[in-house]
Scaffold this motif. Structure first.
Motif, PDB file in Angstrom:
ATOM      1  N   ALA A  53       0.833  -1.202   0.000  1.00  0.00           N
ATOM      2  CA  ALA A  53       0.000   0.000   0.000  1.00  0.00           C
ATOM      3  C   ALA A  53       0.870   1.255   0.000  1.00  0.00           C
ATOM      4  CB  ALA A  53      -0.934  -0.008   1.211  1.00  0.00           C
ATOM      5  N   LEU A  54       1.976   1.219   0.732  1.00  0.00           N
ATOM      6  CA  LEU A  54       2.911   2.342   0.728  1.00  0.00           C
ATOM      7  C   LEU A  54       3.552   2.505  -0.646  1.00  0.00           C
ATOM      8  CD1 LEU A  54       4.531   4.542   2.141  1.00  0.00           C
ATOM      9  CD2 LEU A  54       6.067   2.771   3.023  1.00  0.00           C
ATOM     10  N   ALA A  55       3.910   1.383  -1.279  1.00  0.00           N
ATOM     11  CA  ALA A  55       4.472   1.447  -2.631  1.00  0.00           C
ATOM     12  C   ALA A  55       3.479   2.073  -3.598  1.00  0.00           C
ATOM     13  CB  ALA A  55       4.856   0.046  -3.103  1.00  0.00           C
ATOM     14  N   ALA A  56       2.197   1.711  -3.483  1.00  0.00           N
ATOM     15  CA  ALA A  56       1.166   2.279  -4.357  1.00  0.00           C
ATOM     16  C   ALA A  56       1.014   3.773  -4.128  1.00  0.00           C
ATOM     17  CB  ALA A  56      -0.164   1.563  -4.125  1.00  0.00           C
ATOM     18  N   ALA A  57       1.089   4.195  -2.847  1.00  0.00           N
ATOM     19  CA  ALA A  57       0.949   5.616  -2.538  1.00  0.00           C
ATOM     20  C   ALA A  57       2.120   6.432  -3.088  1.00  0.00           C
ATOM     21  CB  ALA A  57       0.845   5.816  -1.028  1.00  0.00           C
TER      22      ALA A  57
END
Length: 263
Positions: free
Chosen positions: A154-158
């Motif tokens: 999720a952090l990578a997507a953000a």
């Protein structure tokens, strides 16, 4: 003085049926590359502030005041200029879409690159957030991964569109202590490496020195404390911040009393 990256003036947010506004008369400047922790107990307005910054307040919300951005003649675009990490990664990950495809989709939505380049970028993002064997992880589905790994994705997507601002809304509170420490260290490293402005929403005062250079304390939708992390933790000025520091309570589950906290 460096011009603020975002300047908030007189921000108020209300929800239908609520006893009081979620935010009231909030004035706040955040500088480019600054790391800010926003702290308060449940109902203090910190998640509403995160949604306001991300441009994701519900249409039914009543909003007053203004948020001004230092961007070249345009409003910020959620996902491109502002990345948002939620407490629950399932809020931002599609359970029936392969991990690599999700990341590549975000990259292509905001950056002009082809499918093959986007797929390579997705694997690079997985490596950057510490996911083992990125090619294999890219072919998998989120439900097959641990909670900590899903939060890393999720952090990578953000961060996929290389946003100027990252808003982390209780991004570690659902994780166990060891996994939480890893995510906090990862957040700190990535924002430092990329020069990203960070606003970290948390109920845990102990996380502030690990995440932020500056602490903002909210109580009933108002800012009651704002200063450098070390200063606020060593000598808070407001009774509310003093009570938070003295009690060392989990603000999400234990109500605070005394020192002007009731009501």
């Amino acid at each position: 003085m460096t011009a603020p990256f975002v300047a908030i003036r007189g921000l108020g947010v209300g929800y239908a049926g609520a006893a009081r506004p979620a935010l009231q008369d909030v004035d706040l400047d955040i500088g480019p590359g600054e790391r800010v922790a926003v702290i308060g107990e449940s109902g203090s307005g910190k998640s509403t502030l995160a949604l306001a910054l991300a441009g994701l307040l519900p249409p039914s919300a009543t909003v007053s005041g203004r948020i001004d951005w230092r961007l070249p003649g345009r409003a910020p675009v959620p996902g491109r200029d502002i990345g948002l990490v939620f407490q629950d990664p399932s809020a931002s990950l599609d359970p029936v879409m392969r991990v690599g495809a999700q990341l590549a989709e975000v990259v292509r939505a905001h950056r002009r690159i082809g499918r093959r380049e986007a797929a390579a970028e997705a694997e690079a993002l997985l490596a950057a957030v510490g996911i083992p064997d990125p090619p294999r992880a890219a072919r998998g589905f989120p439900h097959r991964l641990s909670g900590g790994q899903r939060q890393r994705i999720a952090l990578a997507a953000a961060l996929a569109a290389r946003p100027s601002l990252l808003v982390a809304d209780e991004a570690t509170s659902a994780l166990d202590t060891l996994v939480q420490a890893g995510i906090v260290a990862l957040l700190r490293r990535l924002v430092q490496e990329n020069g990203t402005t960070l606003v970290a929403i948390t109920h845990d005062l102990a996380l502030a020195p690990q995440l932020a250079d500056r602490v903002i304390v909210l109580k009933e939708g108002r800012i009651v404390e704002d200063g450098p992390t070390d200063t606020v933790l060593a000598a808070p000025r407001s009774p509310y911040a003093k009570a938070l520091l003295a009690a060392h309570l989990d603000l999400q589950t234990l109500p605070l009393v005394g020192a002007g906290l009731a009501g």
